[in-house]
Scaffold this active site. Sequence first.
Site, PDB file in Angstrom:
ATOM      1  N   LYS A  32       0.815  -1.209   0.000  1.00 47.10           N
ATOM      2  CA  LYS A  32       0.000   0.000   0.000  1.00 47.10           C
ATOM      3  C   LYS A  32       0.854   1.268   0.000  1.00 47.10           C
ATOM      4  O   LYS A  32       0.642   2.171  -0.809  1.00 47.10           O
ATOM      5  CB  LYS A  32      -0.904  -0.015   1.236  1.00 47.10           C
ATOM      6  CG  LYS A  32      -1.685   1.220   1.434  1.00 47.10           C
ATOM      7  CD  LYS A  32      -2.252   1.252   2.838  1.00 47.10           C
ATOM      8  CE  LYS A  32      -1.132   1.562   3.820  1.00 47.10           C
ATOM      9  NZ  LYS A  32      -1.652   1.813   5.184  1.00 47.10           N
ATOM     10  N   THR A  33       1.827   1.305   0.900  1.00 45.52           N
ATOM     11  CA  THR A  33       2.664   2.501   0.989  1.00 45.52           C
ATOM     12  C   THR A  33       3.458   2.692  -0.302  1.00 45.52           C
ATOM     13  O   THR A  33       3.623   3.802  -0.781  1.00 45.52           O
ATOM     14  CB  THR A  33       3.628   2.392   2.183  1.00 45.52           C
ATOM     15  OG1 THR A  33       2.872   2.007   3.328  1.00 45.52           O
ATOM     16  CG2 THR A  33       4.300   3.707   2.458  1.00 45.52           C
ATOM     17  N   ASP A 223      -4.572   8.388   3.360  1.00 52.06           N
ATOM     18  CA  ASP A 223      -4.143   7.062   3.778  1.00 52.06           C
ATOM     19  C   ASP A 223      -5.060   6.571   4.899  1.00 52.06           C
ATOM     20  O   ASP A 223      -5.664   7.381   5.599  1.00 52.06           O
ATOM     21  CB  ASP A 223      -2.695   7.167   4.277  1.00 52.06           C
ATOM     22  CG  ASP A 223      -2.065   5.810   4.459  1.00 52.06           C
ATOM     23  OD1 ASP A 223      -2.633   4.823   3.957  1.00 52.06           O
ATOM     24  OD2 ASP A 223      -1.009   5.729   5.105  1.00 52.06           O
ATOM     25  N   GLU A 224      -5.138   5.275   5.098  1.00 53.42           N
ATOM     26  CA  GLU A 224      -5.961   4.697   6.177  1.00 53.42           C
ATOM     27  C   GLU A 224      -7.376   5.273   6.173  1.00 53.42           C
ATOM     28  O   GLU A 224      -7.900   5.677   7.207  1.00 53.42           O
ATOM     29  CB  GLU A 224      -5.327   4.936   7.545  1.00 53.42           C
ATOM     30  CG  GLU A 224      -3.871   4.528   7.665  1.00 53.42           C
ATOM     31  CD  GLU A 224      -3.679   3.030   7.829  1.00 53.42           C
ATOM     32  OE1 GLU A 224      -4.650   2.264   7.597  1.00 53.42           O
ATOM     33  OE2 GLU A 224      -2.552   2.622   8.167  1.00 53.42           O
ATOM     34  N   GLN A 257      -9.385  -3.560   8.286  1.00 52.63           N
ATOM     35  CA  GLN A 257      -8.455  -3.058   9.287  1.00 52.63           C
ATOM     36  C   GLN A 257      -8.969  -1.808   9.986  1.00 52.63           C
ATOM     37  O   GLN A 257      -8.200  -1.034  10.555  1.00 52.63           O
ATOM     38  CB  GLN A 257      -7.094  -2.759   8.644  1.00 52.63           C
ATOM     39  CG  GLN A 257      -6.406  -4.007   8.145  1.00 52.63           C
ATOM     40  CD  GLN A 257      -5.028  -3.695   7.574  1.00 52.63           C
ATOM     41  OE1 GLN A 257      -4.116  -3.329   8.283  1.00 52.63           O
ATOM     42  NE2 GLN A 257      -4.895  -3.852   6.261  1.00 52.63           N
ATOM     43  N   ARG A 620       0.558  -8.541  11.196  1.00 52.07           N
ATOM     44  CA  ARG A 620       1.837  -7.824  11.365  1.00 52.07           C
ATOM     45  C   ARG A 620       3.009  -8.774  11.171  1.00 52.07           C
ATOM     46  O   ARG A 620       4.141  -8.360  10.989  1.00 52.07           O
ATOM     47  CB  ARG A 620       1.964  -7.211  12.774  1.00 52.07           C
ATOM     48  CG  ARG A 620       0.964  -6.134  13.175  1.00 52.07           C
ATOM     49  CD  ARG A 620       0.824  -5.055  12.173  1.00 52.07           C
ATOM     50  NE  ARG A 620      -0.310  -5.332  11.281  1.00 52.07           N
ATOM     51  CZ  ARG A 620      -0.474  -4.766  10.103  1.00 52.07           C
ATOM     52  NH1 ARG A 620       0.410  -3.920   9.649  1.00 52.07           N
ATOM     53  NH2 ARG A 620      -1.515  -5.059   9.349  1.00 52.07           N
TER      54      ARG A 620
END
Length: 756
Positions: A32-33, A223-224, A257, A620
């Site tokens: 994603k980043t 983002d997010e 998430q 994670r």
Amino acid sequence: MSYLNELNEVQRQAVTHIDGPALIIAGPGSGKTRVLTYRIAHLIDSGIAPWSVLTLTFTNKAAKEMKERIANVAGKNAGKIWAGTFHSVFARILRVEASKIGYPSDFTIYDSKDTKSAITELVKAHGLDPKLYNASAVYNRISLAKNSLISPKAYFEDVNRLLEDKQNKMPYIYKIYELYVGKCKRSAAMDFDDLLYQMYQLLENNPDVLSKYREKFKYILVDEFQDTNLLQYSIIKKLVSYDGSSNNICVVGDDAQSIYAFRGATIQNILNFEKDFPGIEVFKLEQNYRSTNYIIQAANDIIAKNSKQIKKTIFTDKKEGELIRVINAITDTEEARQVVNMIVEQKNRYHISNDDIAILYRTNAQSRVFEEALKSKRIPYKIYGGTSFYDRKEVKDVLGYLRAVVNPKDEEALKRILNYPTRGIGPTSISKLLKIATEEKLSLWTICENVHHASLPKRTENAIKQFVQMIKLFQKRIANSTAYELAKYIVKMTEIILDLKKPRTIEAQNRVENVTELLDGIKSFVEDDEVDEFSTNIEDKSLQSYLQNVVLLTDLDKDLEEETRVKLMSVHSSKGLEFKSVFIVGVEENLFPSMMALKSKDINAAVDEERRLFYVAVTRAEQFLTLSYSTSRYRFGNMTYNTSSRFLEEISSKYLDLSTQNKTAKVSQTYNKKNTMDKLSTMSKPYVKAKMMANFKASPISMASVGCEILHQRFGNGKIISIDGDGSNKVATIFFEDEVGEKRIMLKFAKIQVLE
DNA sequence: ATTGCCGCAATTTTT
DNA sequence: TTGCGGCAAT
């Protein structure tokens, strides 16, 4: 454009799409980043001015990482894009435009402690019961209102809200809300929510400002996005959605998430987004590059239990990898010991270094036992989150001075330092001053400046006069000294260190060190020429800018990469991070999912959020994942007993390695006393106890009589030998099977269950 | 006004 | 268990 070769097909499409709205659904570890940063780099490569690109993130860390990575791809121009958290970007804009909303540009930002203290004061001033009107609860309500764009006036007209408050026995919240807003204004202060709320109001009420920023920010990335709330979304919409807009907005998120619903975030924003921006292009990043297959499959098992979600399938072409280890323990200390043993083993066997390892927990309070266990094995560790350095009293006191010097209207800062170190201005005087301030609708500072009108005793009046003089003296120094010099000067003049040294204890020594550390921190802020996140502007090393940094910065933002230490943090803090080996601890009912969630009105929604949180935790891990739980643990000083988490059961056993698990600990959720008794006798003693305690139910005193077999919440099984005393003061002598032996216990207080 | 002691409540999660 | 707020004594 060589970087395009580093992307898979969907990623490349998402990166090269330039104009019009885009929604990127990005599973965990799906790059994603990378997509976001390449997309920005690509925008710049396509000739778009860097300063017209605005990137909004949730954490400073994410913003920083983004900048660094863009710099790698796009070079120097990266510094010119606007990237930061919602809060910091808006704070920046609000300072520039402050006069438009009746604020000075050096307004203070209140942290949650300041806010709560302000609320507590209002509650008391209005003769309301501070226990009933718990500051956190009131704050939550006000925060929720602001984040739903409800003004105090609108709150008063909102029948549902008023009714809810009534049911919660806090009918006057609307009043406190109104007063609180006034108080903040007079204190030239904004709380966290205000940074959003005022930003919205600014755009709403000032067409010229609105069009200025619409012009400026031609490309907006968020983002997010699953963690945005209504207010944040409304601001974005204001900036992007208007007649003639090219709707260049790109949001990235993952509904699975979403873990901040408790703060008002809603995945409804994702769903609305598709409606609000017709012609939107949707990209789904489903390939995971982070974790081994077992971990991915387990994660899929978990999230499948959630009913509401956007359809997607996360897959990886990585190998199966190691099974997920499950550790169970009898007590929390034992859990910590086993986890640390496993860490040692992994380090030896796989040569994993400390900073590849993370211990994740649901609540910060769980960190302590792990700290101790790590210490005993001499493994260096670092805790993120929890009570932060800046929350310490002595640190806040020094910062209070700095705040008051920058903005003397800052009432919370002023209250804190008015009589610290003690200078004869006691609580009586302070509340008198506050009362006048409220009545006259003036700031506390103004009242202090004109203290002769306050009819206080001469002594106190003089003390206040001196205090005002001192602050003014400090203010004069702002112009020609650095933040560091000023802070040092203040600490010297106020003799804070001297005061801290008074008690000759270790804590006192620590406090002095904390103040020194704070000064060092200010020094490095002043001297560091690290590019700050708004390098479009001249580097701002003012005291005011330092203070803003401090209040918006969290522990996590500081120095995650620094040393080789095992990291301990809450699952929430771990979002966006990845580690070779992850330990999720306290995987128990009532802890993860939390008791709050299980008791909540809408239990399904609450458990779903906990499940998403668990999903975040699991994803994670890159190579090793270990889950642990304990059947008993200390909580508020006494023992509680729990069974393993439902989330553990939701993972197919194909992916689990239960070999390290105590065989007896195969926990069945339904426990039947009669036929479990025999089985229990073959199990380890503490386990038997834990198991029975899970089912503990106190009996009324009247049932207790001599000869009874009983169960005591702390001492376990026992038999009543005799009972003496009368009425409600009966005392029983009980013999306990465990090492405890004979005990005399007042039945009135004891939690005892009569077994037969 | 200040200090020190006692009792009680607290633990989700964060900008 | 800790930490804070309220109260009484100095």
